[in-house]
Design a protein around this motif. Structure first.
Motif, PDB file in Angstrom:
ATOM      1  N   GLY A 108       0.818  -1.212   0.000  1.00 31.39           N
ATOM      2  CA  GLY A 108       0.000   0.000   0.000  1.00 31.39           C
ATOM      3  C   GLY A 108       0.838   1.242   0.000  1.00 31.39           C
ATOM      4  N   VAL A 109       1.884   1.265  -0.809  1.00 31.87           N
ATOM      5  CA  VAL A 109       2.862   2.345  -0.766  1.00 31.87           C
ATOM      6  C   VAL A 109       2.511   3.471  -1.729  1.00 31.87           C
ATOM      7  N   TYR A 110       2.311   3.162  -2.997  1.00 25.58           N
ATOM      8  CA  TYR A 110       2.155   4.189  -4.029  1.00 25.58           C
ATOM      9  C   TYR A 110       0.703   4.406  -4.466  1.00 25.58           C
ATOM     10  N   SER A 111      -0.130   3.386  -4.415  1.00 22.79           N
ATOM     11  CA  SER A 111      -1.500   3.508  -4.927  1.00 22.79           C
ATOM     12  C   SER A 111      -2.391   4.258  -3.945  1.00 22.79           C
ATOM     13  N   LYS A 139      -4.192   6.721   5.825  1.00 25.69           N
ATOM     14  CA  LYS A 139      -3.264   6.879   4.710  1.00 25.69           C
ATOM     15  C   LYS A 139      -3.246   8.302   4.158  1.00 25.69           C
ATOM     16  N   SER A 140      -2.049   8.883   4.113  1.00 26.53           N
ATOM     17  CA  SER A 140      -1.872  10.131   3.393  1.00 26.53           C
ATOM     18  C   SER A 140      -0.604  10.108   2.549  1.00 26.53           C
ATOM     19  N   TRP A 141       0.231   9.107   2.737  1.00 19.88           N
ATOM     20  CA  TRP A 141       1.491   9.019   1.990  1.00 19.88           C
ATOM     21  C   TRP A 141       1.224   8.609   0.547  1.00 19.88           C
ATOM     22  N   SER A 142       2.189   8.893  -0.304  1.00 12.94           N
ATOM     23  CA  SER A 142       2.079   8.485  -1.697  1.00 12.94           C
ATOM     24  C   SER A 142       3.427   8.053  -2.266  1.00 12.94           C
ATOM     25  N   ASP A 143       4.409   7.886  -1.382  1.00 10.44           N
ATOM     26  CA  ASP A 143       5.696   7.379  -1.849  1.00 10.44           C
ATOM     27  C   ASP A 143       6.350   6.564  -0.739  1.00 10.44           C
ATOM     28  N   ALA A 144       7.480   5.961  -1.044  1.00 11.55           N
ATOM     29  CA  ALA A 144       8.110   5.026  -0.129  1.00 11.55           C
ATOM     30  C   ALA A 144       8.652   5.711   1.124  1.00 11.55           C
ATOM     31  N   ASP A 168       1.166  -2.899  -6.911  1.00  7.45           N
ATOM     32  CA  ASP A 168       1.005  -1.563  -6.340  1.00  7.45           C
ATOM     33  C   ASP A 168       1.713  -0.527  -7.209  1.00  7.45           C
ATOM     34  N   VAL A 169       3.009  -0.733  -7.475  1.00  4.38           N
ATOM     35  CA  VAL A 169       3.762   0.283  -8.220  1.00  4.38           C
ATOM     36  C   VAL A 169       3.293   0.350  -9.664  1.00  4.38           C
ATOM     37  N   ARG A 170       2.953  -0.782 -10.258  1.00  7.52           N
ATOM     38  CA  ARG A 170       2.495  -0.783 -11.659  1.00  7.52           C
ATOM     39  C   ARG A 170       1.176  -0.017 -11.797  1.00  7.52           C
ATOM     40  N   ALA A 171       0.241  -0.265 -10.867  1.00  6.90           N
ATOM     41  CA  ALA A 171      -1.048   0.438 -10.913  1.00  6.90           C
ATOM     42  C   ALA A 171      -0.877   1.930 -10.669  1.00  6.90           C
ATOM     43  N   SER A 172       0.044   2.296  -9.785  1.00  7.02           N
ATOM     44  CA  SER A 172       0.232   3.712  -9.463  1.00  7.02           C
ATOM     45  C   SER A 172       0.798   4.493 -10.650  1.00  7.02           C
ATOM     46  N   VAL A 614      -1.672   9.678  12.174  1.00 12.51           N
ATOM     47  CA  VAL A 614      -0.738   9.174  11.170  1.00 12.51           C
ATOM     48  C   VAL A 614      -0.944   9.874   9.842  1.00 12.51           C
ATOM     49  N   ASN A 615      -2.187  10.223   9.551  1.00 14.80           N
ATOM     50  CA  ASN A 615      -2.448  10.818   8.242  1.00 14.80           C
ATOM     51  C   ASN A 615      -2.179  12.314   8.205  1.00 14.80           C
TER      52      ASN A 615
END
Length: 629
Positions: A108-111, A139-144, A168-172, A614-615
């Protein structure tokens, strides 16, 4: 063995002494009776002579018990549960001190939140609404980098390491729709961006990339429901690009092959090899003795030998060290994704619509044809004589198999099963064994070179299975075999397979008891290895909508779990504030040493952070010492 910190008696007191146990240090060396002294979250002494104890020293009595490094669970899907219940108590109470997330191409890192919910929920049999709610709250992050910071802000129970999921990374990069369209491929710019994000995640300490080519893992949600995961649509060119990055960075490719054809196992074996190039660490599902294909267990050793001996590679299989028994509510079980009629039923989210479909004669003929195919690839044996009914509104059926009921009703087993699901829906609960039922074969697999312990799927398939105690189960089998005079692994070999072997392969700062190493330790009472690990239990899970998930409750085996020098589980109880008021675990970056979490009384983060802050607050990456291992 005498690795005492001889300055300690005259210097600072030990915070904790584990006294009088048989210490297995995680290297595969025989156990030695010794005291283990811990100071500031680090092992300071391992001594056969009694260590000094002051008024401020906590003592864990381990006489007659085994003291081992904390177990490493290499195959979990805790990615969402971690955000709302970071103690991950179901694993920790069974001696797990390090978990790996981001497996099977899923992270759940990039998507974005909806995409992550659609990627995870159906594949891992998690309630989508609860998954989406958990993500929207946290969740509010959008990168590693931001993902790592968010995880490090949580009151972690165990240590956490992570793969980056290829789906995850391919879909993002491509968008979820294009990434799951078999007619679309990433263009040159998108391939470069996928590579950049992979490198970015590796810079943040991710273990590597997880992939998926199995076609019967399907998307959830309404937009692209029943499409296969993005990773299944990648070309071999795209996979090779990722392999090159991982090989250069000495990271791991975790894979799930096509479980129908199994042909692409050859790709994973070949990409691991190190002939005229650097080898690639590859971890592949799964070394299992399936009832459906009992011959398959013979291929695991030869393929690992070809990859590692002839090919000079770093290839391993993952193996679950216990009987792979599953439970199902009606037709809600991933094995029905193997064939077309099963997928058609699981495509329907609404239970009434599904019931209507199952009642139609045309559908029943289709289901029966699929069921009766003799030579179709399969993981499920499709034998309803091994489908025991354990709960049903018609209590007269409890204790019978579906096959028994079919004979009583003079029906084909497939028709009888559909009748029962139409009549009782998800209130029909039944169980069957998928794999690892033959003790002799299971023992051989556990000691096979190239086969590592993993594949617990902790945090997933909440109503279908519970293997949180996989480490206890292996030790229980080893202990029982030794008492029968027919050992297949020594205790020290089993401990190595649960700890040091995995830490070495994944390049984790874990899996050892030695001075200077972080104190992640488990105390095992062999008297508690009495078969209770196989008992069935359920527990409500308020963090994910109150679903009653299957759990393990053999708490006499693990008498203490110590993470970062802190006793977090002892004698059947968690420490006050565990998983809410302080962090005992850390994020473990690949190939680096990392200090323990602070052990003082000041909470690192409050419970409110888990559920809301966290968000909105991302701390920078921890500045604790990180040196190359």
């Amino acid at each position: 063995m005498d690795t005492t910190d001889h300055a300690s008696p005259g210097g600072a007191d030990f915070d904790l002494v584990i006294r009088g146990g048989t210490v297995y240090d995680g290297t595969g060396a025989p156990g030695v009776r010794a005291d283990v002294g811990i100071r500031s979250g680090v092992v300071a002494a391992v001594s056969p002579a009694p260590l000094p104890v002051s008024a401020g020293t906590r003592v864990v009595e381990a006489d007659g018990r085994w003291v081992t490094p904390g177990f490493i669970d290499t195959h979990t899907h805790y990615d969402v549960e971690l955000l709302v219940s970071p103690g991950l108590g179901e694993s920790v109470r069974h001696g797990v001190t390090t978990v790996l997330v981001g497996n099977c191409s899923l992270s759940g890192v990039y998507s974005d939140t909806v995409d992550v919910a659609d990627l995870f929920s159906r594949v891992e049999a998690l309630p989508r609404d609860a998954v989406l709610d958990a993500l929207e709250r946290t969740k509010s992050w959008s990168d590693a980098a931001a993902w790592r910071s968010a995880v490090e802000s949580l009151p972690l129970g165990p240590n956490v390491a992570s793969f980056l999921g290829h789906s995850d990374v391919r879909a993002s990069v491509m968008g979820l729709g294009r990434s799951t369209d078999p007619e679309r491929s990433p263009n040159r710019q998108e391939r470069r961006e996928i590579a950049r994000r992979v490198d970015e995640a590796l810079d943040q300490g991710f273990l590597g990339v997880s992939t998926m080519t199995n076609p019967w893992d399907k998307m959830d949600g309404d937009r692209y429901r029943s499409r296969t995961l993005p990773s299944t649509h990648a070309s071999w060119k795209e996979f090779r690009q990722i392999s090159r990055i991982l090989r250069r960075r000495d990271r791991v490719l975790q894979g799930v092959p096509n479980l129908n054809t199994k042909v692409d196992v050859a790709f994973y074996v070949a990409t691991s090899t190190g002939l005229l190039r650097k080898p690639l660490r590859v971890s592949l599902l799964a070394a299992a003795d399936t009832l459906a294909e009992p011959w398959v267990n013979h291929i695991f050793r030869p393929l690992a030998w070809v990859a590692n001996s002839l090919g000079r590679g770093r290839f391993v299989w993952q193996h679950l060290p216990t009987t792979f028994k599953v439970w199902a509510d009606g037709i809600d079980l991933v094995v029905f994704e193997e064939f077309g009629s099963g997928r058609e039923a699981l495509h329907l989210k609404d239970e009434m619509a599904r019931t209507d479909l199952l009642a139609k004669e045309g559908y029943r003929r289709w289901f029966r044809r699929d069921f009766e195919k003799r030579f179709s690839p399969r993981v499920w044996h499709r034998d309803f004589d091994d489908a025991l009914i354990v709960a049903c509104p018609d209590e007269s059926l409890v204790g019978s198999t579906v096959g028994d009921v079919a004979r009583d009703r003079s029906l084909h087993p497939a028709d009888c099963f559909l009748d029962l699901v139409v009549e009782h829906g998800s209130d029909l609960r039944w169980t069957t064994t998928i794999a690892n039922a033959r003790e002799k074969v299971a023992n051989r697999l556990a000691r096979t070179p190239g086969v590592t312990i993993g594949f617990s799927d902790s945090g997933a398939h909440l109503r279908n299975m519970a293997f949180y105690n996989f480490g206890v189960r292996l030790l229980e089998r080893v202990h029982a075999a030794d008492r029968r005079g027919a050992p297949f692994l020594s205790v020290e070999e089993a401990v190595f397979k649960l700890t040091g072997e995995l830490a070495d392969f994944y390049r984790l700062d874990a899996g050892r008891i030695a001075p200077g190493r972080r104190a992640d330790v488990v105390v095992i009472d062999p008297a508690g290895l009495d078969g209770e690990s196989l008992d069935y239990h359920e527990e409500a899970m308020p963090e994910l909508g109150g679903i009653r998930r299957m759990v393990n409750r053999n708490d006499r085996a693990v008498t203490a779990t110590i993470i970062g020098g802190r006793v977090v589980w002892e004698d059947g109880q968690f420490a006050p504030g565990y998983g809410s008021d302080y962090a005992s675990g850390r994020f473990l970056p690949a190939g680096r040493r990392i200090n323990p979490a602070p052990t003082g009384s000041v909470p690192r983060v409050s419970r409110s952070a888990v559920h809301g802050q966290v968000n909105s607050t991302h701390t920078t990456a921890t500045t604790a010492a990180a040196t190359t291992m």
